[in-house]
Design a protein around this motif. Structure first.
Motif, PDB file in Angstrom:
ATOM      1  N   UNK A 164     -81.944 -11.907 -39.204  1.00 45.63           N
ATOM      2  CA  UNK A 164     -81.151 -12.829 -40.307  1.00 45.63           C
ATOM      3  C   UNK A 164     -80.020 -12.342 -41.451  1.00 45.63           C
ATOM      4  N   UNK A 165     -78.825 -13.334 -40.726  1.00 42.84           N
ATOM      5  CA  UNK A 165     -77.673 -12.929 -41.279  1.00 42.84           C
ATOM      6  C   UNK A 165     -77.613 -13.309 -43.262  1.00 42.84           C
ATOM      7  N   UNK A 166     -76.935 -12.980 -43.871  1.00 39.84           N
ATOM      8  CA  UNK A 166     -76.233 -13.979 -45.075  1.00 39.84           C
ATOM      9  C   UNK A 166     -74.891 -13.999 -44.664  1.00 39.84           C
ATOM     10  N   UNK A 167     -74.661 -15.369 -44.922  1.00 37.34           N
ATOM     11  CA  UNK A 167     -73.786 -16.041 -44.654  1.00 37.34           C
ATOM     12  C   UNK A 167     -72.383 -15.611 -44.859  1.00 37.34           C
ATOM     13  N   UNK A 168     -72.419 -15.417 -46.448  1.00 37.10           N
ATOM     14  CA  UNK A 168     -71.201 -14.558 -46.873  1.00 37.10           C
ATOM     15  C   UNK A 168     -70.939 -12.896 -46.612  1.00 37.10           C
ATOM     16  N   UNK A 169     -71.629 -12.624 -45.519  1.00 35.53           N
ATOM     17  CA  UNK A 169     -71.459 -11.560 -44.228  1.00 35.53           C
ATOM     18  C   UNK A 169     -70.937 -11.870 -43.609  1.00 35.53           C
ATOM     19  N   UNK A 170     -71.084 -13.136 -42.691  1.00 40.33           N
ATOM     20  CA  UNK A 170     -70.583 -12.858 -41.868  1.00 40.33           C
ATOM     21  C   UNK A 170     -68.877 -13.937 -41.915  1.00 40.33           C
ATOM     22  N   UNK A 171     -69.220 -14.695 -42.973  1.00 39.68           N
ATOM     23  CA  UNK A 171     -67.628 -15.338 -43.675  1.00 39.68           C
ATOM     24  C   UNK A 171     -67.030 -14.009 -43.475  1.00 39.68           C
ATOM     25  N   UNK A 172     -67.138 -12.510 -44.330  1.00 37.44           N
ATOM     26  CA  UNK A 172     -66.458 -11.396 -44.154  1.00 37.44           C
ATOM     27  C   UNK A 172     -65.732 -10.981 -43.686  1.00 37.44           C
ATOM     28  N   UNK A 173     -67.175 -10.763 -42.869  1.00 37.06           N
ATOM     29  CA  UNK A 173     -66.105 -10.627 -41.094  1.00 37.06           C
ATOM     30  C   UNK A 173     -65.418 -10.776 -40.094  1.00 37.06           C
ATOM     31  N   UNK A 174     -65.816 -12.574 -40.471  1.00 33.98           N
ATOM     32  CA  UNK A 174     -65.462 -13.417 -39.428  1.00 33.98           C
ATOM     33  C   UNK A 174     -63.246 -13.221 -40.614  1.00 33.98           C
TER      34      UNK A 174
END
Length: 72
Positions: free
Chosen positions: A47-57
């Motif tokens: 599972x992935x935290x949306x905030x961290x996915x957006x930060x990586x992007x």
């Protein structure tokens, strides 16, 4: 591939995150294992935290250039 929207306060599956970036789930799993995407396991599922996915992007734009720029 189905279009997925990632929001900062959400929790997302491996399938959703790989669809968002437009890459194979194995690529996302490798990043998760390296601690790059704010991922955690619940049983056998990633599972992935949306905030961290957006930060990586935002911080690694050249790493996954297989389509996610078009989702912004």
């Amino acid at each position: 591939m189905e279009r997925v929207m990632i929001e900062g306060n959400g929790i997302y599956t491996l399938k959703e995150v790989s669809a968002y970036f437009g890459v194979d789930p194995q690529t996302i799993t490798k990043l998760a294992l390296r601690g790059k995407l704010g991922a955690f396991k619940m049983g056998v599922k990633w599972l992935f935290k949306g905030s961290k996915v957006l930060e990586y992007m935002e911080t690694e734009p050249a790493k996954l250039s297989n389509g996610y720029k078009n989702r912004q």
